[in-house]
Enzyme design. Structure first.
Site, PDB file in Angstrom:
ATOM      1  N   LYS A 193       0.854  -1.193   0.000  1.00 18.79           N
ATOM      2  CA  LYS A 193       0.000   0.000   0.000  1.00 18.79           C
ATOM      3  C   LYS A 193       0.886   1.238   0.000  1.00 18.79           C
ATOM      4  CE  LYS A 193      -4.315   1.080  -0.252  1.00 18.79           C
ATOM      5  NZ  LYS A 193      -5.114   0.601  -1.380  1.00 18.79           N
ATOM      6  N   SER A 394      -8.266  -0.606  -5.263  1.00 20.00           N
ATOM      7  CA  SER A 394      -8.545  -0.218  -3.883  1.00 20.00           C
ATOM      8  C   SER A 394     -10.052   0.003  -3.714  1.00 20.00           C
ATOM      9  CB  SER A 394      -7.731   1.013  -3.496  1.00 20.00           C
ATOM     10  OG  SER A 394      -7.572   1.091  -2.099  1.00 20.00           O
TER      11      SER A 394
END
Length: 602
Positions: A193, A394
């Site tokens: 991430k 996402s």
């Protein structure tokens, strides 16, 4: 004194007359533009559709206004991929249109898949037996990739082709924040991430480097294969050209030798080439159709059969339009209003199936969940098929996961299953450097935890609670994908961790069902709904140009977009970090499910 009054009165009268005449002229022009916009275009025999490869191309075009002409802002509006593809199809079906002329080569695309989809539409156009010719003074790489579908590519004598491969360098602001006394505090799940890294590191992490190498290499290999086929050269030769020399500095003759172009030409020569293809005489005019002309050409497709809805969800996923403006403006996916739109589609008996077109790198986890839940309820009443555009990562994947079936383009970027919270600590700036201190009373330890976080009080304890919150949010994300895709949470975790996947890889790990276009998704939706005859209707409606001055939940006003554009122009490289700080301070949604959106290509 009388002379003074005479001159003053004459001046006032002159100004009044001028304003009146300008007002009348504006009204007449306005009426003319509105009438022109609503009138259908009649295509003349032996016409050419001219596509100007400049400006930007995004998922859908934001409506311009007649004021653009007067304010000189007409070049600020973007072309919509949906409009371009629809117009190319009309040109394919219209017997009076003989070919397409791609003019220029400096277009910017919001994602590699956007360029790929435009090229695919042009490739399909050629199946009609009609020709495509491309000419430019210079070709940026993505535009050149699109142009390689053409029968012939021509270049100005002093033109250039920027063939260099994919990639680039991003900004890492930690050094600046250290000097200012600002420290970012992070709670996240997902070693890949990378969104937070631009604020917390001075360079790219190895995990981020790994995923970027993978998807950029995959996109380049796909592009190189298509360019090589279009130009009838070897992929290895293109790779060598891109790797061994700076092609932008090459001589135009070198481009011919490398078979990147067919011939060097000047503008008047390309006109002669087009006339020859149209079998026109030297003094004959070329009948040209622009994109705006093509949009007003009547389509042969009839609204027969059952309705299949295409709902466009693109941009940042936000809790409110106000938060979108803090995030840079532009079109957004507002959680509450998008969920309400989906509920209306669920209750619309005329709609037999829905294609959910997603092009988003994510955003607010709260807004993403609102949309996902509404999509799940919609799926209980009628089939839902997701069509992924440039990216559906996402939060973009979060809202896609409940669908019956998921299509993605070969160069779509998806996955990035992970979440984070990002909060700045200003104690070093406010207290240490500026000498500003704070004091007060509270009834409980964490009564004022938001202020404590940004001022460095009880940080470790507060962030511990926040990390627990983020951990639970990630588990929710895993369960959501597990339920939607029919795979175990542990398996989702193994392919999650915030990792970004190219669609050609995502299909192998069951994040995507099939590679295909928006048309393929529509066909699948109709198949699942068991309807043979169908037509499509797009949602939400674009509205008229007058709507640009009215606030909308899914987009800002016309003036909002102009203000953002001016801010970007004035602040330059400082725009992003300053907006980031402002956003982080005022963002109501502490959980973010988004990827770093730096995949725009030229």
């Amino acid at each position: 004194m009388k002379q003074f009054f005479k001159m003053t009165l004459a001046t006032i009268c002159g100004i009044a007359i001028f304003i009146t005449l300008m007002g009348l002229f504006f009204v007449i022009s306005l009426v003319g533009m509105i009438a022109s916009d609503s009138a259908s275009t009649k295509v003349k025999d032996n016409s050419v559709f001219v596509i100007k490869m400049g400006g930007t191309i995004s998922e859908r075009a934001e409506e311009g206004t007649p004021f653009d002409t007067f304010l000189g802002m007409g070049d600020m509006s973007a072309m919509g991929l949906d409009d371009l593809i629809a117009s190319i199809r009309k040109a394919k079906d219209n017997e009076d249109i003989k070919g397409i002329y791609l003019e220029g080569g400096t277009t910017s695309f919001d994602a590699p898949a956007t360029a790929q989809q435009l090229r695919d539409a042009l490739k399909d156009f050629k199946k009609s037996g009609k020709w495509i010719v491309a000419y430019a003074d210079q070709y940026m790489q993505a535009s050149y990739y699109v142009a390689t579908v053409a029968d012939k590519i021509y270049l100005n004598n002093h033109g250039m082709i920027d063939l260099k491969g994919l990639g680039g360098k991003g900004q890492y602001m930690k050094g600046l924040y250290d000097k200012l006394g600002i420290k970012y505090q992070v709670a996240k799940v997902g070693k890949y991430k990378s969104y937070v890294e631009s604020n917390t590191l001075t360079g790219m992490s190895e995990y981020d480097r790994e995923q970027r190498v993978a998807y950029l290499t995959g996109i380049w290999n796909y592009w190189a294969k298509e360019m090589a086929e279009g130009r009838k050269v070897k992929v290895e030769d293109l790779d060598q050209l891109a790797n061994d020399s700076i092609m932008a500095f090459a001589n135009a003759e070198d481009y011919v030798k490398a078979k990147l172009i067919d011939k060097i030409m000047f503008p008047e020569e390309i006109k002669a080439e087009i006339k020859e293809r149209l079998k026109l005489e030297k003094d004959d005019d070329i009948n040209q159709l622009t994109l705006s002309d093509m949009l007003n050409v009547k389509s042969k497709k009839k609204d027969d059969g059952e309705k299949v809805a295409i709902y466009y969800a693109y941009g940042n996923i936000v809790d409110s339009q106000a938060m979108n403006l803090l995030d840079g403006g532009g079109h957004s996916i507002v959680g509450r209003s998008t969920a309400e739109d989906l509920r209306k589609l669920a209750d619309d008996d005329d709609v037999k199936a829905v294609v959910f077109r997603v092009n988003s790198g994510g955003g607010s986890a709260v807004a993403s969940e609102q949309i996902r839940h509404a999509l799940k309820l919609l799926k209980e009443k009628k089939p839902v098929v997701v069509s992924m555009g440039g990216m559906a990562a996402s939060g973009g994947y979060w809202i896609s996961s409940p669908a019956n079936y998921i299509f993605a383009e070969p160069t779509t970027i998806t996955g990035s299953i992970g979440i984070f919270g990002l909060i700045p600590n200003f104690s070093g700036l406010v207290q240490d450097k500026l000498g500003v201190t704070f004091d007060g009373v509270t009834t409980h330890k964490f009564t004022d935890y938001e202020t404590d976080l940004i001022l460095g009080k009880n940080n470790d304890e507060i962030m511990k609670h926040m990390q627990t919150y983020i951990d639970q949010g990630y588990q929710d994300f895993l369960n959501i994908v597990s339920e939607g895709r029919g795979i175990k949470p542990a398996q989702v975790d193994s392919i999650g961790q915030g990792r970004v996947w190219l669609a050609t890889d995502a299909i192998k790990i069951k994040l995507v069902d099939k590679l295909g276009s928006l048309d393929d998704a529509v066909k699948k939706a109709a198949e699942l709904a068991k309807v043979k005859e169908y037509y499509t209707a797009t949602y939400p409606g674009k509205g008229s140009w007058m709507d640009q001055f009215l606030p909308k939940e899914n987009k800002g006003t016309y003036l909002d977009s102009r203000i953002q554009a001016e801010l970007k122009a004035v602040l330059g490289d400082f725009y992003e970090p300053l907006m980031q700080i402002r956003n982080d301070l005022q963002n109501d949604s502490r959980i973010q499910a988004r990827m770093l959106e730096d995949v725009r290509v030229k």
